[in-house]
Design an enzyme around this catalytic site. Structure first.
Site, mmCIF file in Angstrom:
data_model
loop_
_atom_site.group_PDB
_atom_site.id
_atom_site.type_symbol
_atom_site.label_atom_id
_atom_site.label_comp_id
_atom_site.label_asym_id
_atom_site.label_seq_id
_atom_site.Cartn_x
_atom_site.Cartn_y
_atom_site.Cartn_z
ATOM 1 N N PHE A 1 -14.520 -3.557 1.556
ATOM 2 C CA PHE A 1 -15.593 -2.618 1.207
ATOM 3 C C PHE A 1 -15.686 -2.409 -0.303
ATOM 4 C CE2 PHE A 1 -13.965 -0.941 5.425
ATOM 5 C CZ PHE A 1 -14.843 -1.696 6.157
ATOM 6 N N HIS B 1 -5.391 -3.381 2.356
ATOM 7 C CA HIS B 1 -5.815 -4.143 3.533
ATOM 8 C C HIS B 1 -6.541 -5.431 3.146
ATOM 9 C CE1 HIS B 1 -4.821 -0.219 5.049
ATOM 10 N NE2 HIS B 1 -4.892 -0.626 6.296
ATOM 11 N N SER C 1 -4.681 5.572 5.426
ATOM 12 C CA SER C 1 -4.400 4.131 5.474
ATOM 13 C C SER C 1 -4.071 3.560 4.105
ATOM 14 C CB SER C 1 -5.618 3.381 6.034
ATOM 15 O OG SER C 1 -5.939 3.858 7.309
ATOM 16 N N ARG D 1 -1.656 -4.502 3.912
ATOM 17 C CA ARG D 1 -1.321 -3.538 4.963
ATOM 18 C C ARG D 1 0.088 -3.760 5.493
ATOM 19 N NH1 ARG D 1 -2.660 -3.986 11.154
ATOM 20 N NH2 ARG D 1 -1.748 -2.027 11.806
ATOM 21 N N ASP E 1 -7.912 -5.349 13.572
ATOM 22 C CA ASP E 1 -9.281 -4.901 13.260
ATOM 23 C C ASP E 1 -10.264 -6.074 13.194
ATOM 24 O OD1 ASP E 1 -8.842 -2.227 13.298
ATOM 25 O OD2 ASP E 1 -8.793 -1.953 11.129
ATOM 26 N N GLU F 1 -18.750 3.994 -0.274
ATOM 27 C CA GLU F 1 -17.968 3.225 -1.260
ATOM 28 C C GLU F 1 -18.692 3.044 -2.583
ATOM 29 O OE1 GLU F 1 -18.531 2.266 1.905
ATOM 30 O OE2 GLU F 1 -16.552 2.689 2.741
ATOM 31 N N ARG G 1 0.840 -1.209 0.000
ATOM 32 C CA ARG G 1 0.000 0.000 0.000
ATOM 33 C C ARG G 1 0.872 1.255 0.000
ATOM 34 N NH1 ARG G 1 -1.680 1.475 6.111
ATOM 35 N NH2 ARG G 1 -0.133 0.219 7.171
#
Lengths: 275, 307
Positions: free
Chosen positions: B79, B105, B33, B163, B113, B54, B6
């Site tokens: 998402f 992610h 992020s 991530r 998470d 989204e 990322r």
């Protein structure tokens, strides 16, 4: 004063009825209710023609209520973007005229639609693109009233106000009916004007079958800066065909040959009445 | 350890933004992020925050592509591909819109998470869509190559990013080739086909196995769709079995894609290492990888048990 537009509108209505009869499926009610809006846009308002489709400095139209494809096809034919004989291929194998508009098949169709709520979101994207380029383009879209029940519509409305898209004009074809009946019985959407206002939109309410009111609304829209405009157009589902008017049953069913002939006859008589 | 993919994505975007004025970047309130914040700082008028929405993120991207822009849309993989699936289908893939979805992610290495945020099914979902290209880089260098490729590719592209910091496996001279698997190590006893961060683990496993006299062929697969059938069929013909390794469900992931190729032309045993049809949970990324057997040690054990 609007005789020429009225004549185009009658031709478009006749083709909507004829093509849906021929394909034995399609959506006549919500196609007929949007006729004046599309007629005005394509014959009076929009800077779009066969020669400027590749140019960025033109206007765009997105039929967010994609199931009203017949009104778009009939208008594109009337305006010379597609051949009239193609209309009778609607929904048939190999046709450019898919059940819902397909931008891959017809160059004059700006965005593929059909899944409700997506057209307005796409329109916001096109409008942001035009803003980034400082292009002199206005992006028009037509929403259904039932379509406003989709959550994505409100995400898109929020973003259009946030990005101050005064180059975006949304019409709501407010015919009050959807497949299962009245909007207010299925899932209430009132008060429409207040909802749009509170989302930061410039709101104009008109009779969506009156060319004069459409013209006035579009003129006043141009004076509004820093805000997107919605024109809530009160319309009649099935407008122009007496037995289809205000009847949810004609949302998605095709006329028989006899019903078609009856409808075409009525529309031809209407031409005599207004000319 | 090298950069997370990322982070490499964020840096590649800034480079691309300089070269190509048509690049626009969209995010859904996760720009710190997903690392698109670097681009936003450099080119604020070409960065669009959709907020926590989204569906509209992807819908607006389709509109921008229609206008001739090259949009990169970012959010977490769960998402992008879950919440906004039908917008990707009907507004992006159906009209072949030139949208790049860089989803970060992905997989269980989201870590703490927990399962709600750990995408284990995004490859399966995106692979099922006509017109979609699906790319999964293994390290920072390959991410840079893939992002630059995606900007030139005409049509929808899904890029799966992680991530966690990933081990560098490619040097500066590496060139990404679309639709081609990369043979990281020759061998003729058996074959490992891996993607994403599993490729670094597989590489380490192959070295251990070599010391023990087992000669494994290692193929890294950065393009999941269109899949490189040729390199798979060759491996199936020339080696005893195939082990696939991925940080994704074994249902609909690289393993099933490889098996579907071999079953048609060169029936071969394909062992699938991945997430075994369960959701993730909260823990450190390392603990989760260990729990699901996504480690060099487990790869060594599986190969030894099957050779």
């Amino acid at each position: 004063m609007y005789k020429k537009l009225q004549s185009h509108a009658i031709n478009i209505r006749k083709n909507i009825v004829a093509m849906i009869t021929e394909s034995k499926s399609g959506h006549p009610g919500g196609s007929l209710s949007g006729v004046e809006i599309l007629t005005y846009l394509y014959f009076k308002e929009m800077n779009i023609n066969k020669d400027n489709l590749d140019s960025k400095e033109r206007d765009y139209f997105i039929l967010s209520k994609g199931h009203a494809a017949p009104v778009l096809y009939a208008t594109l034919s009337e305006a010379g973007f597609i051949e009239e004989k193609e209309l009778m291929t609607l929904r048939k194998l190999g046709s450019k005229l898919q059940g819902h508009p397909d931008s891959k098949k017809i160059k004059a169709i700006d965005v593929s639609t059909g899944s409700l709520g997506q057209g307005i979101s796409n329109a916001v994207g096109v409008a942001i693109g035009a803003k980034i380029d400082n292009a002199n383009s206005t992006i028009y879209t037509l929403l259904g009233d039932g379509e406003l029940q989709e959550g994505l519509v409100w995400e898109a409305l929020m973003s259009a106000a946030h990005y101050k898209l005064d180059n975006l004009v949304a019409f709501v074809d407010y015919n009050k009916l959807q497949i299962d009946g009245n909007n207010e019985d299925v899932m209430g959407i009132k008060p429409l004007d207040k909802k749009f206002e509170s989302f930061g939109w410039n709101v104009i309410t008109i009779d969506g079958h009156d060319f004069k009111q459409i013209e006035k609304a579009l003129q006043s829209e141009k004076e509004t800066k820093q805000k997107p405009t919605v024109i809530i157009a009160n319309t009649v589902k099935g407008k122009g065909v007496s037995f289809m008017e205000n009847n949810a049953g004609w949302h998605g069913s095709a006329p028989s040959i006899e019903q078609r002939d009856l409808a075409l006859n009525e529309l031809e008589n209407m031409r005599k009445g207004c000319l | 350890m090298g950069l997370a993919t990322r982070e490499a994505y964020g840096k590649a975007l800034v480079e691309l933004g300089k070269e190509n004025e048509n690049i626009v970047v969209l995010d859904a309130d996760l720009s710190k992020s997903t690392k698109t914040a670097d681009f936003a700082k450099e080119y604020p008028n070409r960065f669009i925050n959709a907020g926590i929405a989204e569906q509209n993120l992807l819908g607006m991207s389709a509109g921008l592509a229609r206008y001739g822009k090259v949009p990169f849309a970012s959010t977490f993989a769960v998402f992008a591909t879950g919440r906004a699936f039908e917008i990707i289908r009907n507004s992006i893939c159906y009209p072949k819109a030139n949208v790049k979805i860089a989803a970060t992610h992905a997989g269980i290495t989201v870590g703490e998470d927990g399962g709600s945020h750990q995408s284990i099914e995004d490859i399966a979902i995106m692979n099922s869509l006509p017109n979609m290209s699906l790319l999964v880089p293994a390290d920072a260098k390959e991410t840079n190559e893939i992002i630059k490729y995606a900007a030139k590719h005409v049509g929808p592209v899904y890029i799966r990013l992680g991530r966690l910091n990933s081990e560098d496996i490619f040097g500066d001279d590496y060139k990404f080739e679309y639709g081609k698997g990369v043979c990281l190590k020759e061998g003729d006893d058996c074959t490992i086909i891996s993607t994403g961060l599993m490729s670094a683990m597989a590489k380490n496993a192959c070295e251990t196995l070599k010391e023990q006299g087992i000669n494994v062929r290692l193929i890294h697969m950065p393009t999941i769709k269109p899949i490189d059938r040729e390199i798979i069929e060759k491996a199936a013909k020339e080696t005893k079995f195939i082990l696939t390794c991925e940080e994704h469900s074994v249902i609909g992931g690289l393993g099933q894609i490889v098996a579907s190729v071999t079953s048609e032309t060169v029936p071969t045993k394909v062992i699938k290492l991945g997430i075994n049809d369960v959701f993730g949970e909260s823990a450190t990324p390392k603990e989760l990888l260990q729990k699901h057997g996504l480690s060099s040690e487990n790869i060594v054990n599986i190969i030894k048990a099957n050779i």
